[in-house]
Enzyme design. Structure first.
Site, PDB file in Angstrom:
ATOM      1  CE1 TYR A  21      10.176   0.824   4.941  1.00 52.79           C
ATOM      2  CE2 TYR A  21      11.662  -0.468   3.551  1.00 52.79           C
ATOM      3  CZ  TYR A  21      10.454   0.169   3.746  1.00 52.79           C
ATOM      4  OH  TYR A  21       9.507   0.166   2.748  1.00 52.79           O
ATOM      5  CD  GLU A  43       7.960   2.181  -2.946  1.00 52.70           C
ATOM      6  OE1 GLU A  43       8.754   2.339  -3.896  1.00 52.70           O
ATOM      7  OE2 GLU A  43       8.228   1.469  -1.967  1.00 52.70           O
ATOM      8  CD1 TRP A  51      13.456   1.858   1.244  1.00 52.63           C
ATOM      9  CD2 TRP A  51      12.155   3.312   0.152  1.00 52.63           C
ATOM     10  NE1 TRP A  51      12.457   2.259   2.102  1.00 52.63           N
ATOM     11  CE2 TRP A  51      11.647   3.153   1.454  1.00 52.63           C
ATOM     12  CE3 TRP A  51      11.501   4.189  -0.711  1.00 52.63           C
ATOM     13  CZ2 TRP A  51      10.514   3.820   1.913  1.00 52.63           C
ATOM     14  CZ3 TRP A  51      10.374   4.860  -0.267  1.00 52.63           C
ATOM     15  CH2 TRP A  51       9.899   4.671   1.034  1.00 52.63           C
TER      16      TRP A  51
END
Length: 198
Positions: A21, A43, A51
């Site tokens: 990522y 988000e 995350w």
């Protein structure tokens, strides 16, 4: 002779999914409406969580929310909310699920006004600044994220506070917060330099 180790932002850690990522997505400029919408929603789901938790469930989220195609998500209803609250593959937060559907409707209104969600979002791109040397120099929010957050909320979006919005801006390449020395910083800068703003 050994291959030199690539220097990355330390937050990428050692998880292969997180490293991929970091290397391929984070900080690369995005102008696709559905990808921008997806990230803004994810988000919001991430708020209060790491995350990596969301990243591991991202494909499940994409399936649950119809690929984050704005028009399809906007057409979802209360029955979909009830179904998704029971979906163990995503974060089962009723408010955030309902918010995603609401935000899709708000995104439709933005597209009608500006031509695309991307054209609206990129209006808030701040002037480039020198890159951070350490993670500690990266702010949690900025004047630009506060302005975008305020405008989104005025337009009826939810779960778009200034810290959430700044994380979104970082990830979508509106700013380049790869630290100095990270091999992705130059790549992201080049992608931003070559970007045709919407």
């Amino acid at each position: 002779m050994s291959t030199p180790t690539l220097v990355r932002c330390s937050w990428a850690g050692s998880d292969a999914l997180y490293i991929d990522y970091h290397d391929r997505e984070w900080g690369r400029p995005v102008v696709d409406d559905n990808r921008l919408f997806e990230k803004l929603c994810l988000e919001g789901f991430q708020s209060g969580l790491a995350w990596i938790t969301i990243l591991r469930k991202r494909e499940n989220f994409r399936e649950a929310f119809l690929g984050f195609e704005i028009d399809r998500v906007a057409a979802m209803d209360e029955a979909d909310v009830e179904r998704l609250v029971l979906d163990a593959g995503i974060i089962r937060h009723r408010g955030k699920i309902a918010s995603t559907i609401n935000n899709a409707k708000r995104a439709q209104a933005i597209r009608a006004e500006f031509g695309s969600l991307a054209r609206y979002i990129w209006r808030f791109e701040p002037e480039p600044v020198a890159g951070p040397v350490t993670l500690g120099q990266i702010p949690a929010q900025t004047e630009a994220s506060r302005a975008l957050s305020k405008d989104l909320r005025k337009r009826g979006f939810s779960f778009v506070g200034p810290t959430t919005v700044y994380a979104f801006m970082q990830a979508m390449g509106l700013v380049n917060d790869h630290v100095e020395g990270c091999f992705c910083r130059a790549e992201s800068a080049a992608a931003r330099d070559g970007l045709v703003r919407p």
